[in-house]
Design an enzyme around this catalytic site. Sequence first.
Site, short mmCIF file in Angstrom:
data_model
loop_
_atom_site.label_atom_id
_atom_site.label_comp_id
_atom_site.label_asym_id
_atom_site.label_seq_id
_atom_site.Cartn_x
_atom_site.Cartn_y
_atom_site.Cartn_z
N CYS A 158 0.79 -1.23 0.00
CA CYS A 158 0.00 0.00 0.00
C CYS A 158 0.82 1.28 0.00
O CYS A 158 0.25 2.37 -0.02
CB CYS A 158 -0.92 0.01 1.22
SG CYS A 158 -0.04 -0.04 2.80
N GLN A 159 2.16 1.18 0.01
CA GLN A 159 2.96 2.40 0.10
C GLN A 159 2.65 3.36 -1.05
O GLN A 159 2.65 4.57 -0.88
CB GLN A 159 4.46 2.06 0.10
CG GLN A 159 4.95 1.46 1.41
CD GLN A 159 4.73 -0.03 1.48
OE1 GLN A 159 4.11 -0.61 0.59
NE2 GLN A 159 5.20 -0.66 2.54
#
Length: 349
Positions: free
Chosen positions: A75-76
């Site tokens: 999810c970065q």
Amino acid sequence: MIGIEIFSGPGGMGLGAKYAGIDVALAVEKNAYAAQTYLANHSDTTVVVDDIQNINEFRYEKKGEQTILFGGPPCQGYSKSNRKTRSNENPKNWLFLEFMRTINVVNPDWIVIENVPGLKGMDNGFFLEKICNDLHSLGYTPNFKILNAVNFGVPQKRDRIFIVASRDGIAFEFPTGSFVDNHVSVADALFDLPKLENGTKEDSLKYKHKAKSEYAKLMRGNLRKATQNYVSKNSDLVIERYKHIKQGNNWNDIPLELMSNYKDHTRCHHGIYRRLKEDEPAFVIANYRKSMLIHPTENRGLSVREAARLQSFPDTYKFFGSLDQKQQQVGNAVPPLLAKAVFEQIMKN
């Protein structure tokens, strides 16, 4: 219900599923240390250590029950704090397509995709709309909502987006949480744990005193000692900075002469050098070592066990790898109690 987890990490989401009564038969995780953590704490789950992109077959015992496919792709790239690769040009932002491919292989009854709330607004909603449209095209009815872990008994203000989809046309209604008006505080979560020093590396220590909060009792169970009391070793300068920061405040409390090694300290992120406030839930812990998150009453960073408590991992849960790897696993994980609430709601349908 049989569960299959992909992008599993150390198993926070899987633990929540098991709490809800789901038999998690298979998990896929490419990081060897996170996979080791998963297997050590979920001995009845088959853990495949590989990149999901390499897997074309899922072998597990089919018992005639419904199947649920779940997980949280990296999810970065969707995070609002990521200004470099937060676009559709980052290939990692397209890993959700592996969910779609896996759906075609597994044909599950339910799907749960978890991610950071930034997914909703990224590229003007392009990615969220793409995911929902793809699920529709595969015959699923998706719904999404941003949930705050603090409303589900987790002592941390942590927003996450969940996309839940049904193959049977069920319009899923998300749980509201039973802790909306009675949040668990940092003190509730941490104050029975051992007193530690900067750089402590004790694998097992007696608890400071009996568990007083219901949350601490839930986390401790019947254990008599706290494990993985591992604290990063900070320099004397960093510890001196900690001493000036009041509960709930950040680097702004640090005298200018102690920030001289910063080219421009006024550009520090507001989340750097934050001291937890004991009578409130924690801030998002994420990479708590890198952000220098400070214990509320002691001048040091958080231990692995303390961070795990703030994520709602029970004290029996152990993490593997180097200290950095353990810290990263804890910070990246889905809080088990948050996941439990979502899965329990699905089990009602």
